[in-house]
Design a protein around this motif. Structure first.
Motif, PDB file in Angstrom:
ATOM      1  N   GLU A 115       8.055   0.469  19.784  1.00  0.00           N
ATOM      2  CA  GLU A 115       9.190   0.171  18.896  1.00  0.00           C
ATOM      3  C   GLU A 115       8.835  -0.955  17.919  1.00  0.00           C
ATOM      4  OE1 GLU A 115      13.093   1.140  21.639  1.00  0.00           O
ATOM      5  OE2 GLU A 115      11.866  -0.617  22.152  1.00  0.00           O
ATOM      6  N   PHE A 116       8.162  -1.977  18.439  1.00  0.00           N
ATOM      7  CA  PHE A 116       7.779  -3.095  17.587  1.00  0.00           C
ATOM      8  C   PHE A 116       6.827  -2.634  16.479  1.00  0.00           C
ATOM      9  CE2 PHE A 116       4.997  -6.784  16.610  1.00  0.00           C
ATOM     10  CZ  PHE A 116       5.961  -7.610  16.048  1.00  0.00           C
ATOM     11  N   LYS A 117       5.848  -1.832  16.828  1.00  0.00           N
ATOM     12  CA  LYS A 117       4.902  -1.335  15.824  1.00  0.00           C
ATOM     13  C   LYS A 117       5.599  -0.487  14.768  1.00  0.00           C
ATOM     14  CE  LYS A 117       0.721  -1.606  18.563  1.00  0.00           C
ATOM     15  NZ  LYS A 117      -0.480  -0.959  19.037  1.00  0.00           N
ATOM     16  N   SER A 118       6.542   0.335  15.175  1.00  0.00           N
ATOM     17  CA  SER A 118       7.276   1.172  14.233  1.00  0.00           C
ATOM     18  C   SER A 118       8.100   0.330  13.262  1.00  0.00           C
ATOM     19  CB  SER A 118       8.172   2.146  14.998  1.00  0.00           C
ATOM     20  OG  SER A 118       8.952   2.904  14.110  1.00  0.00           O
ATOM     21  N   ILE A 119       8.787  -0.673  13.783  1.00  0.00           N
ATOM     22  CA  ILE A 119       9.592  -1.551  12.938  1.00  0.00           C
ATOM     23  C   ILE A 119       8.689  -2.391  12.038  1.00  0.00           C
ATOM     24  CG2 ILE A 119      11.213  -3.503  12.956  1.00  0.00           C
ATOM     25  CD1 ILE A 119      12.428  -2.225  15.534  1.00  0.00           C
ATOM     26  N   ALA A 120       7.535  -2.801  12.565  1.00  0.00           N
ATOM     27  CA  ALA A 120       6.579  -3.575  11.761  1.00  0.00           C
ATOM     28  C   ALA A 120       6.094  -2.760  10.568  1.00  0.00           C
ATOM     29  CB  ALA A 120       5.407  -4.023  12.630  1.00  0.00           C
ATOM     30  N   CYS A 127       8.298  -4.938   2.191  1.00  0.00           N
ATOM     31  CA  CYS A 127       7.841  -6.282   1.818  1.00  0.00           C
ATOM     32  C   CYS A 127       7.537  -6.335   0.320  1.00  0.00           C
ATOM     33  CB  CYS A 127       6.587  -6.618   2.634  1.00  0.00           C
ATOM     34  SG  CYS A 127       5.753  -8.134   2.145  1.00  0.00           S
ATOM     35  N   PRO A 128       8.202  -7.207  -0.444  1.00  0.00           N
ATOM     36  CA  PRO A 128       7.967  -7.264  -1.884  1.00  0.00           C
ATOM     37  C   PRO A 128       6.514  -7.537  -2.287  1.00  0.00           C
ATOM     38  CG  PRO A 128      10.024  -8.353  -1.370  1.00  0.00           C
ATOM     39  CD  PRO A 128       9.359  -8.050  -0.058  1.00  0.00           C
ATOM     40  N   VAL A 129       5.800  -8.386  -1.551  1.00  0.00           N
ATOM     41  CA  VAL A 129       4.392  -8.635  -1.905  1.00  0.00           C
ATOM     42  C   VAL A 129       3.559  -7.403  -1.594  1.00  0.00           C
ATOM     43  CG1 VAL A 129       2.346 -10.035  -1.418  1.00  0.00           C
ATOM     44  CG2 VAL A 129       4.563 -11.148  -1.753  1.00  0.00           C
ATOM     45  N   SER A 130       3.803  -6.754  -0.460  1.00  0.00           N
ATOM     46  CA  SER A 130       3.097  -5.500  -0.165  1.00  0.00           C
ATOM     47  C   SER A 130       3.331  -4.491  -1.282  1.00  0.00           C
ATOM     48  CB  SER A 130       3.582  -4.890   1.156  1.00  0.00           C
ATOM     49  OG  SER A 130       3.105  -5.594   2.271  1.00  0.00           O
ATOM     50  N   ASN A 131       4.574  -4.393  -1.725  1.00  0.00           N
ATOM     51  CA  ASN A 131       4.900  -3.412  -2.763  1.00  0.00           C
ATOM     52  C   ASN A 131       4.280  -3.766  -4.110  1.00  0.00           C
ATOM     53  OD1 ASN A 131       6.274  -1.670  -1.067  1.00  0.00           O
ATOM     54  ND2 ASN A 131       8.169  -2.812  -1.269  1.00  0.00           N
ATOM     55  N   ALA A 132       4.077  -5.050  -4.378  1.00  0.00           N
ATOM     56  CA  ALA A 132       3.407  -5.453  -5.616  1.00  0.00           C
ATOM     57  C   ALA A 132       1.926  -5.079  -5.581  1.00  0.00           C
ATOM     58  CB  ALA A 132       3.565  -6.954  -5.841  1.00  0.00           C
ATOM     59  N   LEU A 133       1.349  -5.074  -4.395  1.00  0.00           N
ATOM     60  CA  LEU A 133      -0.085  -4.792  -4.245  1.00  0.00           C
ATOM     61  C   LEU A 133      -0.394  -3.318  -3.971  1.00  0.00           C
ATOM     62  CD1 LEU A 133      -0.904  -7.843  -1.954  1.00  0.00           C
ATOM     63  CD2 LEU A 133      -1.455  -7.605  -4.382  1.00  0.00           C
ATOM     64  N   ARG A 134       0.595  -2.618  -3.437  1.00  0.00           N
ATOM     65  CA  ARG A 134       0.388  -1.233  -3.001  1.00  0.00           C
ATOM     66  C   ARG A 134      -0.180  -0.356  -4.120  1.00  0.00           C
ATOM     67  NH1 ARG A 134       2.404  -0.363   1.354  1.00  0.00           N
ATOM     68  NH2 ARG A 134       4.393  -1.419   1.105  1.00  0.00           N
ATOM     69  N   ASN A 135      -1.002   0.597  -3.752  1.00  0.00           N
ATOM     70  CA  ASN A 135      -1.681   1.537  -4.643  1.00  0.00           C
ATOM     71  C   ASN A 135      -2.808   0.889  -5.438  1.00  0.00           C
ATOM     72  OD1 ASN A 135      -0.025   3.688  -3.813  1.00  0.00           O
ATOM     73  ND2 ASN A 135       1.539   3.059  -5.275  1.00  0.00           N
ATOM     74  N   ASN A 136      -3.075  -0.379  -5.175  1.00  0.00           N
ATOM     75  CA  ASN A 136      -4.204  -1.059  -5.800  1.00  0.00           C
ATOM     76  C   ASN A 136      -5.066  -1.763  -4.756  1.00  0.00           C
ATOM     77  OD1 ASN A 136      -5.713  -1.897  -8.111  1.00  0.00           O
ATOM     78  ND2 ASN A 136      -4.826  -3.919  -7.876  1.00  0.00           N
ATOM     79  N   VAL A 137      -4.435  -2.180  -3.676  1.00  0.00           N
ATOM     80  CA  VAL A 137      -5.103  -2.906  -2.601  1.00  0.00           C
ATOM     81  C   VAL A 137      -4.757  -2.208  -1.289  1.00  0.00           C
ATOM     82  CG1 VAL A 137      -5.178  -5.112  -1.371  1.00  0.00           C
ATOM     83  CG2 VAL A 137      -5.000  -5.096  -3.856  1.00  0.00           C
ATOM     84  N   ASP A 138      -5.754  -1.977  -0.455  1.00  0.00           N
ATOM     85  CA  ASP A 138      -5.543  -1.359   0.854  1.00  0.00           C
ATOM     86  C   ASP A 138      -4.895  -2.393   1.779  1.00  0.00           C
ATOM     87  OD1 ASP A 138      -5.666   0.426   3.001  1.00  0.00           O
ATOM     88  OD2 ASP A 138      -7.727  -0.134   3.505  1.00  0.00           O
ATOM     89  N   ILE A 139      -3.712  -2.085   2.289  1.00  0.00           N
ATOM     90  CA  ILE A 139      -3.012  -2.990   3.206  1.00  0.00           C
ATOM     91  C   ILE A 139      -3.119  -2.416   4.612  1.00  0.00           C
ATOM     92  CG2 ILE A 139      -0.808  -4.074   3.799  1.00  0.00           C
ATOM     93  CD1 ILE A 139      -0.061  -3.700   0.792  1.00  0.00           C
ATOM     94  N   ARG A 140      -3.757  -3.196   5.486  1.00  0.00           N
ATOM     95  CA  ARG A 140      -3.958  -2.743   6.874  1.00  0.00           C
ATOM     96  C   ARG A 140      -3.131  -3.642   7.792  1.00  0.00           C
ATOM     97  NH1 ARG A 140     -10.037  -2.461   5.122  1.00  0.00           N
ATOM     98  NH2 ARG A 140      -9.899  -4.685   5.598  1.00  0.00           N
ATOM     99  N   LEU A 141      -2.251  -3.009   8.561  1.00  0.00           N
ATOM    100  CA  LEU A 141      -1.322  -3.729   9.434  1.00  0.00           C
ATOM    101  C   LEU A 141      -1.712  -3.521  10.882  1.00  0.00           C
ATOM    102  CD1 LEU A 141       1.361  -5.294   9.900  1.00  0.00           C
ATOM    103  CD2 LEU A 141       2.511  -3.063   9.871  1.00  0.00           C
ATOM    104  N   ASN A 142      -1.770  -4.620  11.618  1.00  0.00           N
ATOM    105  CA  ASN A 142      -1.979  -4.598  13.058  1.00  0.00           C
ATOM    106  C   ASN A 142      -0.849  -5.399  13.665  1.00  0.00           C
ATOM    107  OD1 ASN A 142      -3.134  -4.386  15.652  1.00  0.00           O
ATOM    108  ND2 ASN A 142      -4.192  -6.320  15.373  1.00  0.00           N
ATOM    109  N   ALA A 143       0.004  -4.747  14.458  1.00  0.00           N
ATOM    110  CA  ALA A 143       1.178  -5.411  15.044  1.00  0.00           C
ATOM    111  C   ALA A 143       1.145  -5.270  16.549  1.00  0.00           C
ATOM    112  CB  ALA A 143       2.458  -4.799  14.492  1.00  0.00           C
ATOM    113  N   GLN A 144       1.478  -6.362  17.238  1.00  0.00           N
ATOM    114  CA  GLN A 144       1.540  -6.329  18.703  1.00  0.00           C
ATOM    115  C   GLN A 144       2.530  -7.352  19.204  1.00  0.00           C
ATOM    116  OE1 GLN A 144      -2.517  -7.171  19.743  1.00  0.00           O
ATOM    117  NE2 GLN A 144      -2.227  -9.375  19.627  1.00  0.00           N
ATOM    118  N   LEU A 145       3.070  -7.084  20.359  1.00  0.00           N
ATOM    119  CA  LEU A 145       3.964  -8.042  21.004  1.00  0.00           C
ATOM    120  C   LEU A 145       3.157  -9.100  21.717  1.00  0.00           C
ATOM    121  CD1 LEU A 145       6.673  -5.645  22.507  1.00  0.00           C
ATOM    122  CD2 LEU A 145       6.966  -7.253  20.610  1.00  0.00           C
ATOM    123  N   ALA A 146       3.727 -10.289  21.782  1.00  0.00           N
ATOM    124  CA  ALA A 146       3.064 -11.408  22.472  1.00  0.00           C
ATOM    125  C   ALA A 146       3.127 -11.196  23.964  1.00  0.00           C
ATOM    126  CB  ALA A 146       3.737 -12.723  22.099  1.00  0.00           C
TER     127      ALA A 146
END
Length: 146
Positions: A115-120, A127-146
């Motif tokens: 669930e956390f990964k899906s919401i992440a 995310c506005p910064v992600s959206n400003a960079l998207r389609n020009n910069v590869d954004i790789r997300l790694n999400a995990q619970l503590a």
């Protein structure tokens, strides 16, 4: 619609390789910070770089977006820790930012890892910064619970 503006200023002297400058932000919350080609490519000399500032902006923006998205799903976080790495590479086409790695660890009671990964992932899409960079910069997300 209201617009929030953020401003920055650089004073630069000299050419690219031997020159240097100082970057400051309009809010005065930090800086001036030294910048140079050396601090950009070798990460030495006690200065910052455009890529480091982009990484800071992305980490902060994503933390806000994820916090908001988790709350909308009824699971506000106790804590989020976000690291962003902005990758600046040299190739045939010249120097460019190729990718950003977002690594987030969250303490969110009541959520499964899945669930956390899906919401992440949902938060990264908003995310506005992600959206400003998207389609020009590869954004790789790694999400995990503590």
């Amino acid at each position: 619609m209201a617009t929030a503006q953020s401003k920055a200023h650089v004073d630069w002297s000299g050419d690219l390789l031997q020159g240097n400058g100082q970057v400051s932000v309009g809010s005065g919350s930090f800086g001036p910070l030294p910048i140079s080609w050396r601090t950009r490519t070798e990460r030495g000399g006690g200065g910052t770089s455009p890529e480091e500032l982009i990484a800071a902006a992305h980490a902060g923006c994503y933390a806000m977006a994820l916090s908001n998205t988790l709350a909308k799903h009824g699971s506000p976080p106790e804590n989020l820790s976000v690291d962003a790495t902005c990758n600046f590479e040299f190739g045939e086409g010249g120097a460019r930012i190729t990718s950003i790695d977002l690594n987030v660890t969250g303490r969110v009671p009541g959520l499964s890892e899945e669930e956390f990964k899906s919401i992440a992932e949902e938060a990264e899409k908003g995310c506005p910064v992600s959206n400003a960079l998207r389609n020009n910069v590869d954004i790789r997300l790694n999400a995990q619970l503590a």
